[in-house]
Design a protein around this motif. Structure first.
Motif: not given
Length: 301
Positions: A41-47, A78-82, A85-86, A155-166
């Motif tokens: 509900w917070e994320y839906s309010r936009g950047l 899920t959060v990593a993808a959000r 995206d922004l 959970q950390l592996a989920g973030y590494l799907e979207f972000f480089d380790k650096s």
């Protein structure tokens, strides 16, 4: 940058320390935490909402701008993808504490907040049913996910799907507490800010005050409603309560809460520690391949 980790994991200590750096900006009041990328509900309010709500007063001198939301790691991919995206170039810091001790500290905090009336062993056993049946905002916030928040490797592996380790710096909470200066030096380098010219001052103890009877806290929260978290924090800080407790019933309940709190900190029940050790063993092994510090000591009881 974003600071994540998990509830009762050391994120408050890190953010309170970084707030002292003159070239780092963080919102001075993060109670409740922003959790923008975690709460749908917070994320839906936009950047634009996010920036205006938390970063409207960033000074020109700031070299690093960020916030702390302990739930971000729990949100996994899920959060990593959000976030990606922004804020695809954002830097993310995670603070990880022994998941067994973290689960116990999380339980103690939830009891303090009046959201838990069961003993720890019963709460662990009830967790799957509670999380499945949670509705509304509680389905995302999950105050009773004591076990679920501790699977750091997954959970950390989920973030590494979207972000480089650096883009990700992972700190061990125990190292941050024992060798703060060394850990902070790595954080400053990661954020691209100079080492501060003045010594960092000690920060408050963010560990939860213990509760003698969870039922009293639970009933007190039902009585005070939305005022309860602010009231408990005021009692812990020993500040004036006159604007929070105004009626005779308010004062009686306030006194019950005060008598229900203690500075004594009981250790985690041994049977619960053994249960959690067995549950986390495989995930800790997975995590050991994703971080540059020792984690198998977490399995030693």
């Amino acid at each position: 940058f974003l600071i994540g980790g998990s509830l009762a994991g050391g994120t408050s200590f890190l953010s309170a320390t970084l707030l002292q750096h003159e070239r780092i900006f963080m919102p001075p009041d993060m109670r409740p935490e922003p959790s923008f990328f975690f709460k749908t509900w917070e994320y839906s309010r936009g950047l634009d909402y996010y920036c205006n709500r938390w970063f409207a007063e960033v000074p020109e001198s700031a070299l690093a701008i960020g916030e702390r939301s302990s739930q971000y790691l729990f949100g996994g991919s899920t959060v990593a993808a959000r976030i990606n995206d922004l804020l695809p170039d954002v830097k993310i810091l995670f603070v990880l504490r022994n998941p067994i001790e973290r689960a116990w500290a999380n339980y103690r905090f939830t009891v303090l907040e009046g959201l838990e009336d069961q003993p720890f062993a019963e709460a662990l056993a009830a967790e799957p049913d509670r999380t499945t049946k949670a509705v509304g905002i509680w389905k995302e916030i999950q105050p009773h996910a004591y076990i679920g928040r501790g699977f750091y490797g997954e959970q950390l592996a989920g973030y590494l799907e979207f972000f480089d380790k650096s883009n990700i710096l992972v700190l061990k909470s125990e190292d941050l507490a024992a060798n703060t200066e060394h850990s902070l030096t790595s954080v400053y380098s990661f954020l691209g800010v100079p080492h501060p010219g003045t010594a960092i001052q000690p920060v408050s103890d963010f560990s939860s005050t213990s509760v003698l009877d969870p039922q009293v806290q639970f009933l007190a929260r039902n009585y005070f409603g939305e005022r309860f978290p602010t009231l408990v924090e005021a009692i812990r800080q020993d500040v004036d309560l006159r604007t929070l407790a105004v009626t005779k019933d308010d004062l009686r309940w306030t006194e019950r809460i005060r008598r229900n709190l203690t500075l004594a900190k009981n250790p985690i029940p041994l049977d619960c520690a053994k249960l959690l050790r067995d549950l986390y063993a495989d995930d800790i092994s997975k995590l050991s391949h994703l971080v540059n510090f020792q984690v198998h000591d977490w399995l030693t009881l």
